[in-house]
Enzyme design. Structure first.
Site, PDB file in Angstrom:
ATOM      1  N   GLY A 261       0.813  -1.218   0.000  1.00  0.00           N
ATOM      2  CA  GLY A 261       0.000   0.000   0.000  1.00  0.00           C
ATOM      3  C   GLY A 261       0.840   1.259   0.000  1.00  0.00           C
TER       4      GLY A 261
ATOM      5  N   GLU B  11      11.792   8.587 -26.866  1.00  0.00           N
ATOM      6  CA  GLU B  11      13.061   8.306 -27.565  1.00  0.00           C
ATOM      7  C   GLU B  11      12.941   7.082 -28.466  1.00  0.00           C
ATOM      8  OE1 GLU B  11      15.472  10.459 -27.358  1.00  0.00           O
ATOM      9  OE2 GLU B  11      14.507  11.614 -25.768  1.00  0.00           O
TER      10      GLU B  11
END
Length: 379
Positions: free
Chosen positions: A339, A362
């Site tokens: 969590g 890229e």
């Protein structure tokens, strides 16, 4: 090739790691939350010679090699990929073509102040309908008296909202060959350019723009090198920068791994740290092995750049391996944190969001596979 860094390269790593921790890290939370890049970093980078890492001392640079350039990228990305992305778009994509092919006047007007952090640059290549496919470029440049008239659009352009100039690719001939692609240095603001800032999930504080170009006039002295047909510069720039962003991926993976390892040593479940549970220990072991393997592949690519033997397929292999590794490792970091991994007070989620950018930016992983496959004889 020696499998160790030189004393100078180790000193570069130590210096950058310290700078990133002391001066960059305190800026990250606010910059990411507000999605605004702290422009003062460019002046500070210039003071430390970081904008000129890749360039010879004779040209005003720091005179380091590509391996050192990758070390800088790795250590900066270990702290904040957003900052490293803006640094990369400026110091390599915007400045490298000017250094490589610019006229003396262009270098004095853009390259020199770029190294000093006085002007910020970007690189306008990707388009809404083309993405990573350069051959699909539609932005056109028509010759007119005294210069060129540009029309088209560019998408996902790093630094565009805050740039003082853009290196921009456009077709200077009607045919669709790569020989018809040329580069222009566009000083901003330009009345023919409308730049909209984009909201992003990843690299949030690296400002990114959508550009509409309508009858924008660019004078003759802003055609790169005074020559049309400069696609070779684009190709070489992308190949070298793919090695560079691969080092960024190593940095992001290391940052996520460090966070996961620290958490695993301090998170107590049933009376013992979770690193003592085999399921967690094995995840960390796999992450460490993947990072190490990709790291040496990246620095092999950097060595090839320094030897002048890098080629597009090799650069694509390096980028594919490093970027996909970074996605896997950063995801595992979130799983280890549980969590906490999706809470903003922990960096794992940010590293994962940022890593996802580089299986797209890229040149997508699919484009890298196309380039590699063509080198193997595929059509």
């Amino acid at each position: 090739m020696n499998f160790e860094f030189t004393p100078q390269q180790e000193q570069v790593r130590e210096t950058i790691a310290r700078f990133a921790a002391e001066e960059m890290a305190p800026l990250v939370a606010e910059a990411e939350e507000n999605e605004v890049f702290p422009r003062q970093l460019f002046r500070r980078w210039a003071e430390l010679g970081l904008l000129g890492v890749r360039y010879p001392e004779a040209d005003g640079g720091s005179g380091f090699d590509k391996i050192s350039d990758c070390i800088v990228r790795e250590e900066m990305s270990r702290v904040c990929q957003s900052f490293s992305a803006s640094w990369s778009a400026h110091t390599h994509l915007a400045l490298w073509p000017i250094w490589r092919a610019g006229t003396p006047q262009q270098k004095a007007r853009f390259f020199v102040p770029g190294l000093a952090g006085e002007k910020i640059g970007g690189f306008g290549l990707s388009e809404p309908d083309g993405g990573s496919d350069i051959r699909a470029m539609r932005t056109k440049a028509e010759k007119v008296s005294g210069g060129w008239r540009l029309n088209g659009s560019k998408l996902y352009i790093t630094n565009a909202p805050m740039a003082d100039f853009l290196m921009l690719a456009a077709r200077t001939k009607p045919d669709l060959s790569t020989d018809a692609i040329s580069l222009f240095i566009v000083e901003l603001p330009n009345p023919g350019f409308r730049i909209s800032k984009l909201d992003k999930e990843g690299i949030r504080s690296s400002e990114t723009g959508l550009i509409y170009i309508e009858d924008a006039f660019v004078p003759d002295d802003c055609l790169l090198g005074g020559e049309t047909g400069t696609y070779g510069i684009v190709r070489d720039s992308l190949s070298e920068n793919r090695i560079g962003v691969s080092a960024n991926c190593i940095g992001m993976a290391r940052g996520a791994f460090d966070a996961a390892l620290s958490f695993a040593k301090t998170r107590i479940v049933r009376g013992k740290p979770i690193i003592e549970y085999q399921a967690i220990a094995h995840k960390l072991a796999d992450m460490a092995a993947e990072i190490e393997a990709a790291k040496w592949f990246v620095y092999y690519g950097a060595w090839r750049v320094d030897q002048g033997t890098i080629d597009a397929p090799t650069a694509s292999r390096v980028k594919l391996v490093a970027s996909e590794m970074a996605v896997r490792v950063t995801e595992q970091a979130i799983r280890i944190l549980g969590g906490a991994g999706i809470m903003r007070e922990y960096p794992a989620g940010r590293f994962h969001r940022d890593a996802l950018v580089y299986i797209i930016g890229e040149g997508t992983s699919e484009i890298q596979r196309n380039i590699i496959a063509r080198s193997l004889g595929a059509s």
